[in-house]
Design an enzyme around this catalytic site. Structure first.
Site, PDB file in Angstrom:
ATOM      1  N   LYS A 102       0.827  -1.221   0.000  1.00  0.00           N
ATOM      2  CA  LYS A 102       0.000   0.000   0.000  1.00  0.00           C
ATOM      3  C   LYS A 102       0.853   1.258   0.000  1.00  0.00           C
ATOM      4  CE  LYS A 102      -1.479   1.695   3.928  1.00  0.00           C
ATOM      5  NZ  LYS A 102      -1.450   3.049   4.450  1.00  0.00           N
ATOM      6  N   ASN A 103       1.853   1.304   0.870  1.00  0.00           N
ATOM      7  CA  ASN A 103       2.610   2.549   1.001  1.00  0.00           C
ATOM      8  C   ASN A 103       3.496   2.830  -0.212  1.00  0.00           C
ATOM      9  OD1 ASN A 103       1.356   3.107   3.373  1.00  0.00           O
ATOM     10  ND2 ASN A 103       3.041   2.431   4.698  1.00  0.00           N
ATOM     11  N   ARG A 125      -2.602  10.045   4.630  1.00  0.00           N
ATOM     12  CA  ARG A 125      -1.266  10.564   4.861  1.00  0.00           C
ATOM     13  C   ARG A 125      -0.555  10.860   3.539  1.00  0.00           C
ATOM     14  NH1 ARG A 125       0.702  13.287   8.378  1.00  0.00           N
ATOM     15  NH2 ARG A 125       2.936  13.392   8.263  1.00  0.00           N
ATOM     16  N   CYS A 185      -3.510   8.099  10.111  1.00  0.00           N
ATOM     17  CA  CYS A 185      -3.838   7.553  11.424  1.00  0.00           C
ATOM     18  C   CYS A 185      -3.253   8.434  12.524  1.00  0.00           C
ATOM     19  CB  CYS A 185      -3.273   6.137  11.553  1.00  0.00           C
ATOM     20  SG  CYS A 185      -4.232   4.920  10.646  1.00  0.00           S
ATOM     21  N   ARG A 245       2.741  14.188  13.508  1.00  0.00           N
ATOM     22  CA  ARG A 245       3.302  13.780  12.210  1.00  0.00           C
ATOM     23  C   ARG A 245       3.639  15.019  11.377  1.00  0.00           C
ATOM     24  NH1 ARG A 245       0.026   8.535  10.087  1.00  0.00           N
ATOM     25  NH2 ARG A 245       1.996   8.116   9.076  1.00  0.00           N
ATOM     26  N   PRO A 246       4.720  15.712  11.771  1.00  0.00           N
ATOM     27  CA  PRO A 246       5.080  16.932  11.039  1.00  0.00           C
ATOM     28  C   PRO A 246       5.551  16.612   9.619  1.00  0.00           C
ATOM     29  CG  PRO A 246       6.820  16.346  12.589  1.00  0.00           C
ATOM     30  CD  PRO A 246       5.695  15.379  12.811  1.00  0.00           C
ATOM     31  N   ILE A 247       5.532  17.628   8.748  1.00  0.00           N
ATOM     32  CA  ILE A 247       6.083  17.421   7.400  1.00  0.00           C
ATOM     33  C   ILE A 247       7.185  18.453   7.127  1.00  0.00           C
ATOM     34  CG2 ILE A 247       4.076  16.278   6.377  1.00  0.00           C
ATOM     35  CD1 ILE A 247       3.434  19.044   5.050  1.00  0.00           C
ATOM     36  N   ASP A 248       7.802  18.947   8.216  1.00  0.00           N
ATOM     37  CA  ASP A 248       8.836  19.973   8.068  1.00  0.00           C
ATOM     38  C   ASP A 248       9.987  19.520   7.166  1.00  0.00           C
ATOM     39  OD1 ASP A 248       9.130  18.211  10.382  1.00  0.00           O
ATOM     40  OD2 ASP A 248      11.024  19.252  10.739  1.00  0.00           O
ATOM     41  N   ASP A 281       5.128  -0.137  11.986  1.00  0.00           N
ATOM     42  CA  ASP A 281       3.832  -0.623  11.509  1.00  0.00           C
ATOM     43  C   ASP A 281       3.561  -2.080  11.891  1.00  0.00           C
ATOM     44  OD1 ASP A 281       3.337   1.834  10.460  1.00  0.00           O
ATOM     45  OD2 ASP A 281       3.261   1.224   8.370  1.00  0.00           O
ATOM     46  N   ILE A 292       9.386   5.617  17.002  1.00  0.00           N
ATOM     47  CA  ILE A 292       9.041   6.433  15.818  1.00  0.00           C
ATOM     48  C   ILE A 292       7.808   7.315  16.087  1.00  0.00           C
ATOM     49  CG2 ILE A 292       8.593   6.397  13.321  1.00  0.00           C
ATOM     50  CD1 ILE A 292      11.080   4.811  13.709  1.00  0.00           C
ATOM     51  N   ARG A 322      -8.639   0.638   5.321  1.00  0.00           N
ATOM     52  CA  ARG A 322      -7.771   1.585   4.613  1.00  0.00           C
ATOM     53  C   ARG A 322      -6.545   0.891   4.039  1.00  0.00           C
ATOM     54  NH1 ARG A 322      -7.067   7.145   7.858  1.00  0.00           N
ATOM     55  NH2 ARG A 322      -5.676   7.403   6.114  1.00  0.00           N
TER      56      ARG A 322
END
Ligand code: UD1
Length: 430
Positions: free
Chosen positions: A22-23, A93, A117, A122-125, A305, A327, A397
């Site tokens: 999936k990812n 995500r 989730c 969950r930053p995206i910096d 995961d 994580i 999902r």
């Protein structure tokens, strides 16, 4: 609301086929719009997040043709908008991959801030730091990330933290930038390699994926390709832990055993037998299961995961085990639910101390997120009596035909949507 109703206690036995990752697929679908020719993608998992991504791509104008449930053709030459926002895309995500893809191709992208989730902050910096280093102006306004550039130029980027999403996103944008980009401290996950392989199939020039340093030489444009997505290591691991927790014997087929090494190592530590074949892994459970220690880490470490599924197995192991989650800080939400089934687990900060019990007992529990939900299904299959898992839309999902696959292994599990159906299931199995 859909639920799973489960009658536990049957050891899972038999063979099961694993679907596409999936990812990896989510990033590959976004990357597919970067070419102006037809891209054929095979081994696509038929799960909700993938369908949301396909819809988002279609909404910006790309042609999307579903050849069958696991194959899609995408043509990005018809893309007419760079703004991606809807109720559904905000919940996943991987929407952030459309930033890297559209910015790389059109020097322009505006995408709703990603959801996903609730497993922690969950930053995206790091994604944004990468885009800025490539020469983009990046702004967050009204819940959207807007990135634009006159042109993207190759650069040197050091990621302060190993991030799968940032590595892939920067790689995508840099694939069509002018000149050479180096990403240091890159993530090494199999799906990072898969996305790099896919981009290379489309004509990109990416070297070093799967190591700490990825080197990308920007190319003018990308072209048509046919690509098959790698097997899902997390789906595979989920069934491997299900075999262990239920005292079963399961052969997980269509996998790359190398990608499962951390999972296999932990199953061996708890005493299971694991046999590896070219593209399959067989797990033969043992009794009693032994305690052990686990720390989640970026690949090739033990995947975050897989942590909840491992927690279910350790909850049934003799002695005291620990899991350190390094994580995402909110990944122990399954613990309170599992306590309803008789587990004895204490969480202190990012460490779970697990005192093994002899058995779980069925209870009504709720899936807090995708992987924790999958873990609770495993607990239900191992438990004495009936378990009902609520909020299974999280599970859907990321897992295709989850209940069907367990039934194939002898699990007594049914998706239901009413109390009447629960009663019917109980009657059927009594
Ligand atoms: C992806 C996966 C998710 C998996 C995770 C780790 C998708 C859609 N999701 O999530 O299933 O659990 O990898 O294998 O592929 N971080 C920052 N700044 C950033 C980005 C990340 O500080 O800009 C931190 C995160 O908070 C986390 C760590 O880096 O602590 C790793 O996150 P990352 O690898 O980016 O995970 P995701 O891409 O969100």
């Amino acid at each position: 609301m859909d639920q799973y109703v489960i009658k536990g206690g049957n050891p899972l036995c038999g063979e099961i086929e694993i679907g596409g990752a999936k990812n990896a697929a989510l990033a590959i679908l976004a990357a597919a719009v970067m070419a102006d020719e037809t891209i054929t993608i095979e081994n696509l998992p038929n799960v909700r997040d993938i369908n949301v991504m396909l819809q988002a791509i279609e909404n910006i104008g790309a042609h999307v043709e579903r050849v069958d449930i696991h194959t899609v053709r995408i043509n990005g030459s018809f893309v007419h908008g760079y703004t991606v926002d809807n109720e559904y895309i905000r919940k996943i995500r991987a929407s952030y991959y459309l930033l890297g893809a559209l910015l790389g191709k059109y020097n322009n992208a505006e995408v709703a801030l990603p959801g996903g989730c609730a497993i922690g902050s969950r930053p995206i910096d790091l994604h944004l730091k990468g885009f800025r280093a490539l020469g983009a102006d990046v702004e967050i306004r009204h819940g959207m990330v807007a990135a634009s550039a006159k042109e993207l130029r190759g650069t040197h980027i050091y990621l302060d933290k190993v991030s799968v999403g940032a590595t892939i996103n920067i790689m995508m944008a840099a694939a069509l930038a002018k000149g050479r980009t180096t990403i240091e401290n890159a993530a090494k996950e199999p799906h990072v390699v898969d996305v790099a392989n896919f981009l290379n199939c489309m004509g990109a020039s990416i070297r070093g994926a799967g190591t700490d340093v990825i080197r990308i030489s920007g190319v003018e444009k990308l072209h048509k390709a046919e690509y098959s997505i790698i097997p899902d290591q997390i789906e595979a691991g989920t069934f491997m832990f299900a075999a262990a927790a239920t005292g079963g014997d399961v052969t997980v087929k269509n996998v790359i055993p190398k990608h499962l090494e951390a999972t296999t190592a932990k199953l061996l530590e708890v005493g299971c037998r694991v046999e590896e074949f070219d593209d399959a892994v067989r797990v033969i459970a043992c009794h009693p299961l032994h305690h052990t220690q686990v720390t989640t880490l970026p690949y090739p470490g033990f995947p975050t995961d897989m942590q909840p599924q491992m927690g279910i197995v350790l909850g049934l192991s003799s002695g005291t085990s620990t899991i350190t989650e390094s994580i995402f800080e909110n990944r122990f939400k399954y613990v309170d639910e599992l306590a309803k089934m008789g587990a004895n687990i204490k969480v202190e900060g990012n460490i779970a101390i697990i005192y093994g019990v002899d058995r779980y007992t069925g209870a009504r529990v709720s899936a807090p997120d995708l992987r924790a939900g999958a873990a609770l299904v495993i607990a239900g299959l191992a438990a004495e009596g009936i378990t009902i898992v609520d909020d299974i839309y999280y599970i859907e999902r990321g897992y295709e035909a989850f209940d069907e696959k367990f039934r194939k292994l002898g699990g007594l599990i049914q998706k239901v949507s009413s109390e009447k159906e629960v009663q019917k299931f109980k009657l059927k199995i009594s």
